[in-house]
Design a protein around this motif. Structure first.
Motif, PDB file in Angstrom:
ATOM      1  N   GLU A 174       7.991   7.251  -0.034  1.00  0.00           N
ATOM      2  CA  GLU A 174       6.758   7.232  -0.836  1.00  0.00           C
ATOM      3  C   GLU A 174       5.568   6.820   0.039  1.00  0.00           C
ATOM      4  OE1 GLU A 174       6.950   4.724  -4.310  1.00  0.00           O
ATOM      5  OE2 GLU A 174       4.907   5.256  -4.946  1.00  0.00           O
ATOM      6  N   ARG A 175       5.790   5.828   0.901  1.00  0.00           N
ATOM      7  CA  ARG A 175       4.728   5.429   1.823  1.00  0.00           C
ATOM      8  C   ARG A 175       4.320   6.580   2.743  1.00  0.00           C
ATOM      9  NH1 ARG A 175       4.323   0.006   4.415  1.00  0.00           N
ATOM     10  NH2 ARG A 175       5.167   1.046   6.238  1.00  0.00           N
ATOM     11  N   ARG A 209      10.148   3.919   1.395  1.00  0.00           N
ATOM     12  CA  ARG A 209       9.610   4.316   2.704  1.00  0.00           C
ATOM     13  C   ARG A 209       9.141   5.776   2.664  1.00  0.00           C
ATOM     14  NH1 ARG A 209      14.193   2.701   6.768  1.00  0.00           N
ATOM     15  NH2 ARG A 209      12.792   3.756   8.233  1.00  0.00           N
ATOM     16  N   SER A 251      -4.721   3.256  -1.186  1.00  0.00           N
ATOM     17  CA  SER A 251      -3.599   3.143  -0.252  1.00  0.00           C
ATOM     18  C   SER A 251      -4.022   2.757   1.152  1.00  0.00           C
ATOM     19  CB  SER A 251      -2.819   4.453  -0.207  1.00  0.00           C
ATOM     20  OG  SER A 251      -3.622   5.480   0.321  1.00  0.00           O
ATOM     21  N   LEU A 280     -11.453  13.502   8.314  1.00  0.00           N
ATOM     22  CA  LEU A 280     -10.347  13.596   9.269  1.00  0.00           C
ATOM     23  C   LEU A 280     -10.021  12.332  10.049  1.00  0.00           C
ATOM     24  CD1 LEU A 280     -11.308  17.040  10.889  1.00  0.00           C
ATOM     25  CD2 LEU A 280      -9.885  16.646   8.871  1.00  0.00           C
ATOM     26  N   TYR A 289       1.681   8.787   1.231  1.00  0.00           N
ATOM     27  CA  TYR A 289       0.307   8.275   1.195  1.00  0.00           C
ATOM     28  C   TYR A 289      -0.259   7.924   2.571  1.00  0.00           C
ATOM     29  CZ  TYR A 289       0.586   8.177  -3.848  1.00  0.00           C
ATOM     30  OH  TYR A 289       0.697   8.564  -5.154  1.00  0.00           O
ATOM     31  N   LEU A 290       0.606   7.500   3.499  1.00  0.00           N
ATOM     32  CA  LEU A 290       0.092   6.864   4.716  1.00  0.00           C
ATOM     33  C   LEU A 290       0.348   7.615   6.013  1.00  0.00           C
ATOM     34  CD1 LEU A 290       1.299   3.203   3.966  1.00  0.00           C
ATOM     35  CD2 LEU A 290      -0.861   4.260   3.295  1.00  0.00           C
ATOM     36  N   ASP A 315       0.656  10.145   9.244  1.00  0.00           N
ATOM     37  CA  ASP A 315      -0.023  11.200   9.988  1.00  0.00           C
ATOM     38  C   ASP A 315       0.928  11.630  11.113  1.00  0.00           C
ATOM     39  OD1 ASP A 315      -0.410   9.401  12.222  1.00  0.00           O
ATOM     40  OD2 ASP A 315      -2.113   8.563  11.141  1.00  0.00           O
ATOM     41  N   ASP A 316       0.438  12.392  12.074  1.00  0.00           N
ATOM     42  CA  ASP A 316       1.387  12.937  13.059  1.00  0.00           C
ATOM     43  C   ASP A 316       2.006  11.866  13.957  1.00  0.00           C
ATOM     44  OD1 ASP A 316      -1.583  13.609  13.723  1.00  0.00           O
ATOM     45  OD2 ASP A 316      -0.636  13.339  15.666  1.00  0.00           O
ATOM     46  N   ARG A 317       1.509  10.632  13.919  1.00  0.00           N
ATOM     47  CA  ARG A 317       2.135   9.567  14.703  1.00  0.00           C
ATOM     48  C   ARG A 317       3.524   9.214  14.188  1.00  0.00           C
ATOM     49  NH1 ARG A 317      -3.058   5.599  14.772  1.00  0.00           N
ATOM     50  NH2 ARG A 317      -3.362   6.679  12.801  1.00  0.00           N
ATOM     51  N   HIS A 332      -4.885  -4.499  10.937  1.00  0.00           N
ATOM     52  CA  HIS A 332      -5.262  -3.123  10.609  1.00  0.00           C
ATOM     53  C   HIS A 332      -6.745  -3.009  10.252  1.00  0.00           C
ATOM     54  CE1 HIS A 332      -0.986  -1.367   9.782  1.00  0.00           C
ATOM     55  NE2 HIS A 332      -1.095  -1.939  10.958  1.00  0.00           N
ATOM     56  N   GLY A 363       5.467   1.971  12.782  1.00  0.00           N
ATOM     57  CA  GLY A 363       4.070   1.592  13.038  1.00  0.00           C
ATOM     58  C   GLY A 363       3.320   1.184  11.779  1.00  0.00           C
ATOM     59  N   LEU A 364       3.850   1.522  10.625  1.00  0.00           N
ATOM     60  CA  LEU A 364       3.199   1.176   9.350  1.00  0.00           C
ATOM     61  C   LEU A 364       3.828  -0.110   8.839  1.00  0.00           C
ATOM     62  CD1 LEU A 364       3.206   4.792   7.898  1.00  0.00           C
ATOM     63  CD2 LEU A 364       1.237   3.564   8.822  1.00  0.00           C
ATOM     64  N   ARG A 408      -7.556   6.051  15.287  1.00  0.00           N
ATOM     65  CA  ARG A 408      -7.577   6.578  16.649  1.00  0.00           C
ATOM     66  C   ARG A 408      -9.000   6.936  17.096  1.00  0.00           C
ATOM     67  NH1 ARG A 408      -2.574  10.688  15.919  1.00  0.00           N
ATOM     68  NH2 ARG A 408      -3.398  10.654  13.799  1.00  0.00           N
ATOM     69  N   HIS A 415      -1.639  21.619  16.513  1.00  0.00           N
ATOM     70  CA  HIS A 415      -1.638  20.583  15.472  1.00  0.00           C
ATOM     71  C   HIS A 415      -0.544  20.812  14.432  1.00  0.00           C
ATOM     72  CE1 HIS A 415      -5.952  18.840  16.167  1.00  0.00           C
ATOM     73  NE2 HIS A 415      -5.214  18.847  17.244  1.00  0.00           N
ATOM     74  N   SER A 443      -8.608  19.973   4.033  1.00  0.00           N
ATOM     75  CA  SER A 443      -9.112  19.528   5.336  1.00  0.00           C
ATOM     76  C   SER A 443      -8.016  19.303   6.362  1.00  0.00           C
ATOM     77  CB  SER A 443      -9.924  18.242   5.171  1.00  0.00           C
ATOM     78  OG  SER A 443      -9.099  17.192   4.724  1.00  0.00           O
ATOM     79  N   ARG A 475       0.853  -1.201   0.000  1.00  0.00           N
ATOM     80  CA  ARG A 475       0.000   0.000   0.000  1.00  0.00           C
ATOM     81  C   ARG A 475       0.886   1.248   0.000  1.00  0.00           C
ATOM     82  NH1 ARG A 475       0.897  -1.856   4.962  1.00  0.00           N
ATOM     83  NH2 ARG A 475       0.849  -0.507   6.803  1.00  0.00           N
ATOM     84  N   GLY A 476       0.479   2.236  -0.769  1.00  0.00           N
ATOM     85  CA  GLY A 476       1.242   3.489  -0.802  1.00  0.00           C
ATOM     86  C   GLY A 476       2.539   3.417  -1.576  1.00  0.00           C
ATOM     87  N   LEU A 477       2.712   2.374  -2.370  1.00  0.00           N
ATOM     88  CA  LEU A 477       3.952   2.216  -3.145  1.00  0.00           C
ATOM     89  C   LEU A 477       3.664   1.994  -4.630  1.00  0.00           C
ATOM     90  CD1 LEU A 477       6.014  -0.212  -0.886  1.00  0.00           C
ATOM     91  CD2 LEU A 477       6.505   2.196  -1.361  1.00  0.00           C
TER      92      LEU A 477
END
Lengths: 429, 429
Positions: free
Chosen positions: B403-404, B401, A322, A408, B407-408, B410-412, A116, B389-390, A412, B116, B322, A77-79
């Protein structure tokens, strides 16, 4: 009072029809075993004394339904998104799917996928595995343990793919029969098989004939791909000169609705005749907007599908999409429809939050029977959303909070999840 | 050895040019105070003995630069997306922005926004506040405390908006002068003012003249909007019959590059003449793909911008976009370019990961001087990404990595963040 009744409380949102949302603030969702009895603003007297799981100010929505996702592709995913469909299959997909011959690899990869999926808002899904019987069973074992309700298919593919992943016609049919026998022995509660010819270019006429026999003798539903990409469609025309259109190539073998419940992903380029056949045959469409964007396929005319009264649900289509997050898929559906309206055809108005939410719940849920809504008699699949981490300074209505979830939310916000009346354990998985 | 030298280690990825990524696996990023000295695969002898902050297998990239974001609109991110620009301004934007007259409300809302933004990968940003001087200062105080480098503008708007948010020409100019004086008194280290006429429809000729005077006497950069939506563009034509095109309406007042650094958001419909003026005047373009999708504006021809050698960066344009996550903005840029290629103009090839990453780092960073790259002499803005975590079952290259992340993430995934050589505290904020 029957002890199998239970009640959860919160801000309840669900769809009865495609145009509007039902909202019951601080309402009661009353269930019996695996079914919904009703949604109530005030708890009826007859349910007094039954313990209530109170989710406070959180949102409660029906579980989301993913009508099209490829479990083995979750790895990438995402690649590798810089290709169109056919090149992408050759370059990314087939080499990765081939690895699932190795059960150890499959176990590692499928554990990530199932983990997931379980953490997200999806409660039901139609899932492609690979051509490999053992790995497909392994995936089904894991999905069964997850508590989600899924339809899973061993893929059939006997032409137009690399040797390392191609089956002979006989092998494809025999392995499918053996797979179905082994599935039956396992007597899963939540996990069922679905017949999965990859797509017309991957399946010979002889294989399609065998698959129809298997479909009939096992009363299986069917999933595949339809009218996704212009080059693919041209190819199908050359491969099947007798078919009136792409969908007809499935229909000629009896694998396109009518007597077998069928879901087809994409339908980006389905024209009037094909759409009419889809309607006539009761075929479901899995709309996969992110996939259609990432592979530069285009945007399906979903507004037209809805106007024609076709059966439409949402698909994440990982890994061309993705993410398995169906909220994101809803946002992509709205966004893609806006660009289609602006750049291609302003006669088809963009999709609304109400419409995409319907598609992701009741629309796709219908493929599983009475699922995806909170109307009485529906199966009790529910997701409790905690949006308190997405801070805001002003008051928001419940409908606005749902709209924010579309744009959004990530895992989580998934606070609790029920499938078929059972609460799943989200942590420690 | 100079004690102001420090070193961080990890998988370093950055852009020198728009076409390719520089990757240095397990490499050393050597910095002195706020500047980059160099990226090294093997640490040069002269830097021996200096302590190294080792980020292990994590990724290290330049901080991302958001060239266009509206701080007060963060409150309604993900809401009310079913409109085009002008209706959306009237219905959602002006009523929300009006609330920022109340400093208590502003404090509450801006704390969420700044918190944020700080948690994400953005290190620098060009930010619109509202017309209100006190709330704008309050926002600037918070941004200063955050450690990020920002350019912030009190909005100017003296026509074509509701009374409750409209300034008189005189008031707009005087408040701007007073705001600049108060900014100067505060002697911020990280936070600078930027002149912010909302857009041509919102600013009278008289105001634009006053703003040019203010621009010159304070040597201010300028930010505004350009050629976003067809109705807006028609309106500008009616409002400014003497302007050759929308951008010329700014240029006639000296607020379009040349002697003042200028960034214009959108340019979805900029035609050849406008693009040539943009090039000639050295105007920066903030490409805001999600905004352009959500408001059904269309898709900017970014491939053409790059081919012409224009200066292009990325903008989140919250709340028409958004999210302040610029990785998501990069994904949207690629995705939008694919649909534009498919549905509107197949002469302009889709954007690549390399190109959007360049735009979000070095492309936009140039507006701040030498920022957005790890080449020697650049300001030391860096983000450490933890993608563990992904999960994935296969080996991935550093480029994959990254590229991921597009697409994938977030702030984590934001593990550490440096701005101008200083490490920010990400927790407890």
């Amino acid at each position: 009072m029957r002890t199998s009744v239970f009640i959860i409380k919160g801000n309840i949102v669900y769809s009865k029809d495609v145009h509007s949302l039902e909202v019951c603030e601080h309402g009661y969702l009353v269930c019996e075993e695996n079914r919904i009895l009703g949604v109530y603003q005030t708890l009826p007297f007859r349910y007094g004394g039954i313990p209530i799981e109170d989710y406070g100010d959180r949102l409660i929505i029906p579980g989301l339904v993913d009508l099209h996702v490829h479990a083995p592709q979750y790895s990438f995913r995402g690649l590798g998104m810089d290709m169109e469909l056919l090149e992408w299959l050759e370059t990314n997909t087939f080499p990765e799917e081939a690895k699932f011959q190795d059960e150890e690899y499959a176990k590692q990869a499928y554990r990530i996928f199932v983990g997931h999926l379980r953490k997200g808002a999806t409660t039901r899904a139609c899932i492609f595995a690979t051509v490999h019987r053992p790995a497909t069973l392994l995936l089904m074992d894991m999905l069964e343990a997850s508590g989600m309700k899924t339809l899973v298919g061993k893929v059939n593919m006997d032409r137009n793919c690399p040797n390392y992943i191609q089956e002979t016609t006989e092998e494809s049919a025999e392995e499918t029969i053996r797979w179905l026998r082994e599935v039956k022995q396992r007597a899963y509660e939540h996990t069922q098989p679905i017949l999965t010819p990859r797509f017309i270019p991957g399946c010979s006429d002889a294989l399609m004939e065998r698959l129809k026999e298997i479909q009939m003798s096992n009363q299986l539903p069917v999933q595949s791909h339809l009218s996704e990409n212009p080059s693919e469609i041209d190819w199908v025309k050359r491969l099947c000169p007798k078919a009136e259109f792409y969908g007809d190539a499935y229909d000629q073998f009896g694998l396109f609705g009518r007597d077998c419940k069928t879901v087809m992903a994409h339908c980006v380029y389905s024209e009037r005749e094909e759409l009419e056949r889809i309607k006539e045959n009761g075929v479901y469409i899995a709309h996969c907007p992110e996939s259609n964007i990432n592979l530069s396929s285009g945007v399906a005319p979903v507004r037209k599908f809805l106007d024609m009264g076709l059966r439409v649900g949402m698909g994440s289509d990982v890994a061309a999409g993705s993410s398995v997050n169906l909220f994101t898929a809803m946002a992509h559906a709205i966004q893609a429809s806006k660009l289609r309206w602006r750049m291609l055809d302003n006669s088809l108005k963009p999709l609304t939050v109400e419409e995409v939410f319907y598609m992701a719940t009741k629309g796709g849920g219908a493929f599983f029977g009475k699922a995806g809504s909170f109307e009485p008699g529906y199966e009790m699949d529910a997701v409790v959303l905690d949006d308190s981490g997405l801070k805001h300074p002003q008051e928001l209505t419940v409908k606005q909070r749902l709209e924010r979830m579309v744009y959004l939310s990530d895992d989580r916000q998934i606070y609790a999840k029920y499938v078929g009346g059972k609460k799943l354990e989200l942590e420690n998985w």
